[in-house]
Design a protein around this motif. Structure first.
Motif, PDB file in Angstrom:
ATOM      1  N   GLN A 169      30.353  38.307 -11.561  1.00 36.63           N
ATOM      2  CA  GLN A 169      29.682  37.188 -11.014  1.00 36.63           C
ATOM      3  C   GLN A 169      28.621  36.310 -11.588  1.00 36.63           C
ATOM      4  O   GLN A 169      28.069  36.591 -12.438  1.00 36.63           O
ATOM      5  N   ASN A 171      27.618  32.600 -12.816  1.00 35.59           N
ATOM      6  CA  ASN A 171      26.351  30.972 -12.879  1.00 35.59           C
ATOM      7  C   ASN A 171      25.961  30.306 -14.303  1.00 35.59           C
ATOM      8  O   ASN A 171      26.023  31.144 -15.065  1.00 35.59           O
ATOM      9  N   THR A 256      36.107  37.043 -12.468  1.00 34.61           N
ATOM     10  CA  THR A 256      35.324  36.456 -12.542  1.00 34.61           C
ATOM     11  C   THR A 256      35.255  35.688 -11.056  1.00 34.61           C
ATOM     12  O   THR A 256      35.796  35.073 -10.549  1.00 34.61           O
ATOM     13  N   GLU A 257      34.090  35.366 -10.476  1.00 33.41           N
ATOM     14  CA  GLU A 257      33.901  34.712  -9.345  1.00 33.41           C
ATOM     15  C   GLU A 257      32.455  34.235  -9.652  1.00 33.41           C
ATOM     16  O   GLU A 257      31.803  34.510  -9.605  1.00 33.41           O
ATOM     17  N   SER A 259      29.376  32.211  -8.476  1.00 34.93           N
ATOM     18  CA  SER A 259      28.365  32.844  -7.320  1.00 34.93           C
ATOM     19  C   SER A 259      27.160  31.450  -7.776  1.00 34.93           C
ATOM     20  O   SER A 259      26.010  31.949  -8.215  1.00 34.93           O
ATOM     21  N   LEU A 262      23.340  32.338  -8.309  1.00 36.61           N
ATOM     22  CA  LEU A 262      22.925  33.601  -8.403  1.00 36.61           C
ATOM     23  C   LEU A 262      22.047  32.978  -9.905  1.00 36.61           C
ATOM     24  O   LEU A 262      22.010  31.441 -10.585  1.00 36.61           O
ATOM     25  N   PHE A 274      24.706  35.986 -15.479  1.00 41.45           N
ATOM     26  CA  PHE A 274      26.168  36.966 -14.535  1.00 41.45           C
ATOM     27  C   PHE A 274      25.714  38.846 -14.233  1.00 41.45           C
ATOM     28  O   PHE A 274      24.099  38.729 -14.538  1.00 41.45           O
TER      29      PHE A 274
END
Ligand code: ATP
Ligand code: MG
Length: 442
Positions: A169, A171, A256-257, A259, A262, A274
């Motif tokens: 996750q 950002n 990866t995503e 988010s 975050l 992350f």
């Protein structure tokens, strides 16, 4: 009998064979981190309280409510380290590592302490495996490449441990300028809604408004739906940084995503942040957190430098370690050597069977084969012993064996029993152990 004393609440003992699994995970970390040129650092377990107050940040959960502080006999305020990044940065500055070729790459493995409510996956003493990349000069291609390298290393480590279903996750919290812009916009949006915020969030509105985005409360998450978005307040530099990181990770097939909410609990992060969560863990589901920090090295008295790192919670990592990795981590146990003691007979050649068993065990150890000598233990106890230690074989030495120059070997896997020449016992066992380790690996 004295009163029993138990381990302190929130702490625990790790016992064999589980400790062998921990050691194997740590060996994998050392091997993988070395592939990227990271060297191990071991910092003290306690530091001056001010290091964490300044390094982690007064408004963080860690500093505001989770630290083990104490005053020593000299009246100094000290703290058991709640995390390791601040200590690593302190050491970097203290040892003048900015004058070494940059970047300096360090990893650590060790206990951390936080006064939290103990529950599954949340302890007061826990262990982290972490790494920090610190450099005073930008790398070729810019600092996003440092973020990428650290994430590639983390991903390889988890891959080598057999994890296949994880997602990073990720950002960006932007650089200092972007954060200041966003902070102002967020506060302007939330201030009129302060009545509806929890006490914690109202406090954060003043100390660290970005942390409110992290709120676990559904009501607050609903309020945040309409909040200004961090991505809309990023300056061009921060936007470019994030784009590069995401692009490179995608090329390298790191899953990866993005988010967007975050933000992570520590105050020192800039740009990339992350987290890795595991579905198998329930409420305490984060196994790793990390991010980049610009400003921390300076904050702790050093030259301006760029840093990026991560910390894996080893306890939680072990809770979700794939079963095959766990099985591979457990080495076969020692062979058991047992003497057949028959008092009715007279010992041959002045050597009793227990003495012969001890001698055989020592011979095996000299040949590099782990052996446990159980003396003339009863068969039932010997089997229990073998079972507990996961012994691949039980060797029996009785009078007949002494006279004939043999050893009776019972392999525990197939429960087969055979007589092996005493002179052939070492090669026989080496072959047995080899076949077992091949079985485990395949
Ligand atoms: P959480 O949200 O679970 O409290 P955190 O954000 O406080 O985690 P970090 O400070 O980022 O955690 O530490 C990195 C990792 O260390 C976490 O992802 C977690 O795996 C582990 N960790 C943190 N606190 C504990 C604890 N009290 N017991 C066990 N592991 C922990
Ligand atoms: Mg926490």
């Amino acid at each position: 009998m004295g009163k029993r004393i138990q381990a302190v609440k929130g702490t625990r003992d790790l016992l064999p064979p589980e400790t062998a699994v921990w050691a194997a995970v740590e060996a994998t970390a050392r091997r993988v981190f070395a592939l990227y040129g990271f060297g191990e650092i071991r910092t003290p377990i306690f530091e001056e309280t001010e290091l964490f107050a300044r390094g982690v940040g007064e408004s963080s959960d860690i500093v505001s409510k989770e630290m083990y502080n104490f005053t020593d006999r000299g009246g100094r305020s000290l703290t058991l380290r709640p995390e390791n990044t601040a200590s690593v940065v302190r050491a970097y500055v203290e040892h003048g590592m900015h004058s070494l070729p940059q970047p300096v790459k360090l990893f650590y493995i060790g206990p951390q302490f936080r006064a939290e409510k103990p529950q599954k996956g949340r302890y007061r003493q826990f262990s982290q495996i972490g790494a920090e990349w610190i450099g005073t000069r930008a790398t070729a291609g810019g600092n996003p490449r440092a973020d990428v390298e650290v994430l590639l290393m983390l991903w390889r480590f988890l891959g080598d441990l057999g994890f296949s279903d994880l997602v990073v996750q990720i950002n960006t919290v932007g650089d200092a300028e972007s954060r200041a812009n966003y902070r102002a916009a967020l506060v302007a949006y939330l201030e009129p809604l302060a009545e509806q915020l929890s006490e914690d969030s109202r406090r954060r509105l003043v100390t660290n408004p970005l942390r409110i985005l992290d709120s676990k409360s559904p009501a607050e998450q609903a309020l945040l739906e309409g909040a200004p978005k961090l991505v809309d307040h990023l300056n061009e530099a921060s936007r470019g940084h994030f784009r590069t990181v995401l692009g490179e990770l995608q090329k390298a097939q790191v899953r990866t995503e993005v988010s967007p909410r975050l933000v992570r609990g520590l105050d020192y992060y800039t740009n990339t942040v992350f987290e890795i969560v595991s579905a198998g863990l329930g409420a305490q589901n984060a196994i790793c957190g990390g991010g980049a920090y610009e400003g921390l090295v300076e904050e702790l008295g050093g030259q301006p430098a760029y840093g990026v790192g991560f910390a894996i919670g080893e306890d939680r990592l072990l809770d979700v370690l794939p079963a095959a990795t766990r099985a591979r981590a457990l080495p076969p146990g020692p062979v058991i050597v047992r003497a057949l003691f028959d008092a009715k007979r007279t010992p041959v050649e002045a050597l009793s069977t227990p003495e012969a068993a001890t001698q055989l065990a020592e011979e095996l150890r000299t040949a590099g084969i782990a052996a446990v000598d159980v003396g003339a233990e009863s068969p039932a106890r010997t089997f229990a012993h073998a079972d507990h230690l996961r012994a691949p074989a039980i060797l029996v030495l009785g009078e007949d064996e002494l006279i004939n120059g043999t050893v009776t070997v019972r392999t525990t896997g197939d429960r087969a029993q055979r007589v092996v020449e005493r002179a052939q016992i070492v090669p026989y066992l080496k072959q047995l152990l080899l076949s077992l380790s091949l079985e485990v690996k395949s």
